[in-house]
Scaffold this motif. Structure first.
Motif, PDB file in Angstrom:
ATOM      1  N   GLN A 161       0.793  -1.149  -0.006  1.00 36.22           N
ATOM      2  CA  GLN A 161       0.116  -0.196  -0.064  1.00 36.22           C
ATOM      3  C   GLN A 161       1.011   1.196   0.037  1.00 36.22           C
ATOM      4  O   GLN A 161       0.692   2.314  -0.704  1.00 36.22           O
ATOM      5  N   ARG A 162       2.078   1.246   0.830  1.00 38.46           N
ATOM      6  CA  ARG A 162       2.844   2.401   0.780  1.00 38.46           C
ATOM      7  C   ARG A 162       3.716   2.505  -0.764  1.00 38.46           C
ATOM      8  O   ARG A 162       3.998   3.649  -0.705  1.00 38.46           O
ATOM      9  N   LEU A 163       3.503   1.582  -1.367  1.00 33.26           N
ATOM     10  CA  LEU A 163       4.240   1.690  -2.674  1.00 33.26           C
ATOM     11  C   LEU A 163       3.212   2.272  -3.619  1.00 33.26           C
ATOM     12  O   LEU A 163       3.431   2.260  -4.903  1.00 33.26           O
ATOM     13  N   GLY A 164       1.968   2.319  -3.397  1.00 32.94           N
ATOM     14  CA  GLY A 164       0.835   2.738  -4.300  1.00 32.94           C
ATOM     15  C   GLY A 164       0.228   1.503  -5.021  1.00 32.94           C
ATOM     16  O   GLY A 164      -0.528   1.750  -6.049  1.00 32.94           O
ATOM     17  N   ARG A 165       0.409   0.373  -4.832  1.00 31.09           N
ATOM     18  CA  ARG A 165      -0.034  -0.723  -5.635  1.00 31.09           C
ATOM     19  C   ARG A 165      -1.210  -1.602  -4.632  1.00 31.09           C
ATOM     20  O   ARG A 165      -1.119  -2.635  -3.958  1.00 31.09           O
ATOM     21  N   SER A 166      -2.280  -0.743  -4.607  1.00 27.76           N
ATOM     22  CA  SER A 166      -3.082  -0.915  -3.730  1.00 27.76           C
ATOM     23  C   SER A 166      -4.185  -2.268  -4.378  1.00 27.76           C
ATOM     24  O   SER A 166      -4.466  -3.063  -3.266  1.00 27.76           O
ATOM     25  N   ALA A 189      -4.372   1.078   6.600  1.00 27.55           N
ATOM     26  CA  ALA A 189      -4.009   0.765   5.148  1.00 27.55           C
ATOM     27  C   ALA A 189      -5.168   0.350   4.122  1.00 27.55           C
ATOM     28  O   ALA A 189      -5.138   0.675   2.998  1.00 27.55           O
ATOM     29  N   LEU A 190      -6.140  -0.298   4.839  1.00 23.81           N
ATOM     30  CA  LEU A 190      -7.117  -0.770   3.912  1.00 23.81           C
ATOM     31  C   LEU A 190      -8.074   0.334   3.517  1.00 23.81           C
ATOM     32  O   LEU A 190      -8.370   0.364   2.345  1.00 23.81           O
ATOM     33  N   VAL A 191      -8.231   1.348   4.289  1.00 22.29           N
ATOM     34  CA  VAL A 191      -8.974   2.617   3.776  1.00 22.29           C
ATOM     35  C   VAL A 191      -8.298   3.164   2.884  1.00 22.29           C
ATOM     36  O   VAL A 191      -8.796   3.596   1.709  1.00 22.29           O
ATOM     37  N   GLU A 192      -6.908   3.359   2.709  1.00 18.80           N
ATOM     38  CA  GLU A 192      -5.973   3.860   1.604  1.00 18.80           C
ATOM     39  C   GLU A 192      -6.343   3.127   0.462  1.00 18.80           C
ATOM     40  O   GLU A 192      -6.466   3.626  -0.960  1.00 18.80           O
ATOM     41  N   CYS A 193      -6.093   1.983   0.552  1.00 16.94           N
ATOM     42  CA  CYS A 193      -6.264   0.814  -0.639  1.00 16.94           C
ATOM     43  C   CYS A 193      -7.762   1.085  -1.331  1.00 16.94           C
ATOM     44  O   CYS A 193      -7.802   1.330  -2.629  1.00 16.94           O
ATOM     45  N   LEU A 194      -8.681   1.244  -0.606  1.00 19.81           N
ATOM     46  CA  LEU A 194     -10.174   1.327  -1.108  1.00 19.81           C
ATOM     47  C   LEU A 194     -10.350   2.537  -1.727  1.00 19.81           C
ATOM     48  O   LEU A 194     -10.778   2.788  -2.882  1.00 19.81           O
ATOM     49  N   LEU A 195      -9.737   3.671  -1.151  1.00 22.16           N
ATOM     50  CA  LEU A 195      -9.772   5.121  -1.773  1.00 22.16           C
ATOM     51  C   LEU A 195      -9.064   5.158  -3.027  1.00 22.16           C
ATOM     52  O   LEU A 195      -9.451   5.868  -4.012  1.00 22.16           O
ATOM     53  N   ASP A 196      -7.865   4.568  -3.031  1.00 16.26           N
ATOM     54  CA  ASP A 196      -7.012   4.326  -4.385  1.00 16.26           C
ATOM     55  C   ASP A 196      -7.587   3.545  -5.410  1.00 16.26           C
ATOM     56  O   ASP A 196      -7.704   3.729  -6.691  1.00 16.26           O
ATOM     57  N   ALA A 360      15.515   5.893 -17.718  1.00 15.21           N
ATOM     58  CA  ALA A 360      14.182   4.903 -17.668  1.00 15.21           C
ATOM     59  C   ALA A 360      13.665   5.564 -18.977  1.00 15.21           C
ATOM     60  O   ALA A 360      13.729   6.418 -19.504  1.00 15.21           O
ATOM     61  N   THR A 361      12.648   4.442 -19.261  1.00 16.33           N
ATOM     62  CA  THR A 361      11.922   4.779 -20.604  1.00 16.33           C
ATOM     63  C   THR A 361      10.374   5.212 -20.630  1.00 16.33           C
ATOM     64  O   THR A 361       9.821   4.924 -19.237  1.00 16.33           O
ATOM     65  N   ALA A 362       9.768   5.354 -21.262  1.00 15.35           N
ATOM     66  CA  ALA A 362       8.395   5.878 -21.317  1.00 15.35           C
ATOM     67  C   ALA A 362       7.686   4.607 -20.871  1.00 15.35           C
ATOM     68  O   ALA A 362       6.535   4.568 -20.248  1.00 15.35           O
ATOM     69  N   ALA A 363       8.053   3.391 -21.624  1.00 21.62           N
ATOM     70  CA  ALA A 363       7.432   2.209 -21.191  1.00 21.62           C
ATOM     71  C   ALA A 363       7.546   1.808 -19.566  1.00 21.62           C
ATOM     72  O   ALA A 363       6.583   1.238 -18.953  1.00 21.62           O
ATOM     73  N   ASP A 364       8.921   2.203 -19.124  1.00 20.18           N
ATOM     74  CA  ASP A 364       8.843   2.130 -17.772  1.00 20.18           C
ATOM     75  C   ASP A 364       7.899   2.930 -16.939  1.00 20.18           C
ATOM     76  O   ASP A 364       7.167   2.356 -15.919  1.00 20.18           O
ATOM     77  N   VAL A 365       7.764   4.015 -17.308  1.00 22.29           N
ATOM     78  CA  VAL A 365       6.828   5.029 -16.486  1.00 22.29           C
ATOM     79  C   VAL A 365       5.439   4.585 -16.709  1.00 22.29           C
ATOM     80  O   VAL A 365       4.409   4.445 -15.733  1.00 22.29           O
ATOM     81  N   GLU A 366       5.258   4.156 -17.780  1.00 16.50           N
ATOM     82  CA  GLU A 366       3.818   3.799 -18.099  1.00 16.50           C
ATOM     83  C   GLU A 366       3.397   2.348 -17.414  1.00 16.50           C
ATOM     84  O   GLU A 366       2.261   2.220 -16.829  1.00 16.50           O
ATOM     85  N   ALA A 367       4.464   1.349 -17.381  1.00 13.42           N
ATOM     86  CA  ALA A 367       4.087   0.167 -16.649  1.00 13.42           C
ATOM     87  C   ALA A 367       3.638   0.459 -15.165  1.00 13.42           C
ATOM     88  O   ALA A 367       3.074  -0.126 -14.417  1.00 13.42           O
ATOM     89  N   GLU A 368       4.598   1.682 -14.589  1.00 14.11           N
ATOM     90  CA  GLU A 368       4.260   1.809 -13.194  1.00 14.11           C
ATOM     91  C   GLU A 368       2.936   2.668 -13.059  1.00 14.11           C
ATOM     92  O   GLU A 368       2.105   2.054 -12.000  1.00 14.11           O
TER      93      GLU A 368
END
Length: 417
Positions: A161-166, A189-196, A360-368
């Motif tokens: 969750q801290r990594l933004g991977r909700s 952490a659950l609330v943050e995930c649900l909001l994300d 890094a490439t645009a593909a790297d940014v888009e993958a994230e």
């Protein structure tokens, strides 16, 4: 940074987490031995059993708040190499995380089968803000001991969750945790995930009437198409925070003059709140394309040792907005040189700076962007639109924006909407 989690020792005993120091039994019959640092069940207490080594585990209860690794040895002799346990505890208690990390990483190489080492390493890394490494450590701890799976899955979820991977974190955070301290952390952490993940009604249900989650409730109401309820909630906020609620709502609604008025009023009332005010005003400057104000505020933050990373990031964005990619690249190089590569709170910003410097490439940014929730993805698409000049990225970011989450208005302008 968060320190390792605490759990009251007596709560752990009451919940049956602490085993008898002699036979390993758990339950309400296990009690602290008066004047001693260990615990015995009724049977062993009558027989006078005890072991001298049990204090090793006991001292760590207050640091990491878990007891599955306190299994007693089958021998009355101290476990071989147990001094690392006491040393790690002391370092963690003292907040000496780099030293604790070095000790625990060395120990993990020597005894990769010891789940306790991986768990403590995960706690250490999480306290240092290195959520990616913490996640790997909790996964390793779960793999090393099947009894450790529930608690390590919870902490792995918190790290994700801290990594933004909700989306990845949510399944790990849904099972109820044992104990109020664990449950409190899990629910936050659950609330943050649900909001994300834009599951606003579920988030509101999880928040309940918790007065400590007003900001999260405000966000759920704003993005859940309940603006009047969000506005009404602002009267409940502490005055030192209420301005952020109102200023954010007005900025997202496109009332930039109203947002600036809120910020100016707060500046007159509490000039010591300058860093938060600068961040809030920077968001308005980006959304309105006010480049002179953006540069002035970003330079102010960049000169502050506590906020320099954020200031440098905004300065780089300002250069891109001004059509000066070479200057943006120079700032990106400074950003990368001055920030730690493992710090999860600026992980996405570092990815953007790595793109500007050709790492890094645009593909790297888009993958994230695809791996994170839309609330973070739109920032990455906005960045790609600025860095590449490709309007398609802005159009994608505009489409991917939940509600009018920053930088909604900047994306709208770049997309020609």
């Amino acid at each position: 940074m968060d320190a390792p989690e605490n759990i009251p020792l007596e709560d752990a005993v009451a919940r049956g987490l602490i085993p008898c120091s002699a036979c390993g039994a758990k339950g309400a019959g296990v009690k602290r031995v008066e004047g001693k640092p260990h615990f015995l069940c009724g049977t062993c207490a009558k027989k006078g059993r005890s072991t001298s080594w049990v204090a090793l585990g006991i001292v760590l209860i207050g640091v990491v708040g878990v007891a599955w690794w306190l299994k007693p040895s089958t021998s009355a002799a101290p476990p071989r190499g147990s001094d690392w346990f006491v040393q790690a505890d002391g370092l963690l208690r003292a907040g000496k995380y780099p030293e604790a990390r070095a000790l625990l990483e060395g120990r993990a190489k020597e005894t990769p089968e010891d789940a306790r080492v991986h768990f403590l390493l995960g706690q250490c890394l999480l306290a240092m803000g290195a959520a990616e490494g913490a996640h790997a450590a909790f996964v390793a701890a779960a793999a090393a001991d099947k009894d450790a799976v529930p608690v390590n899955s919870l902490w792995a979820g918190i790290a994700l969750q801290r990594l933004g991977r909700s989306a990845e974190a949510l399944p790990l955070l849904q099972p109820t945790a044992a104990g109020p301290k664990f449950e409190e952390r899990r629910r936050a952490a659950l609330v943050e995930c649900l909001l994300d993940l834009e599951r606003y009604e579920e988030a509101l249900n999880a928040i309940g009437n918790d007065p400590g989650m007003l900001w999260e409730r405000h966000r759920a109401l704003r993005y859940g198409n309940k603006p009047s309820a969000a506005e009404a909630l602002e009267t409940q906020a502490d005055p030192k925070d209420a301005w952020t609620f109102r200023g954010t709502r007005l900025r997202e609604e496109g009332d930039f003059d109203g947002a600036r008025a809120v910020l100016e009023k707060r500046r007159q009332e509490a000039p010591e709140d300058r860093p938060r005010l600068a961040r809030a005003e920077l968001s308005v400057a980006v959304e309105t394309n006010d480049l002179p104000r953006l540069e002035a505020l970003a330079a102010e933050l960049a000169a502050d040792p506590r906020h320099f990373a954020e200031g440098l990031w905004f300065r780089a964005m300002g250069r891109l907005l001004a059509g000066k990619p070479a200057e943006a690249r120079a700032i990106a190089e400074e950003f990368l040189a001055k920030t730690h590569p493992e710090l999860s709170s600026i992980r996405l910003e570092r990815l953007q700076m790595r793109f500007l410097t050709g790492q890094a490439t645009a593909a790297d940014v888009e993958a994230e962007a695809k791996r994170t929730g839309r609330v973070r993805a739109n920032d990455l698409y906005w960045f790609l639109a600025l860095a590449t000049g490709d309007r398609a990225w802005a159009e994608k970011g505009f489409t991917e924006t939940p509600g009018r989450n920053f930088p909604y208005h900047a994306l709208k302008r770049l997309a020609g909407k």
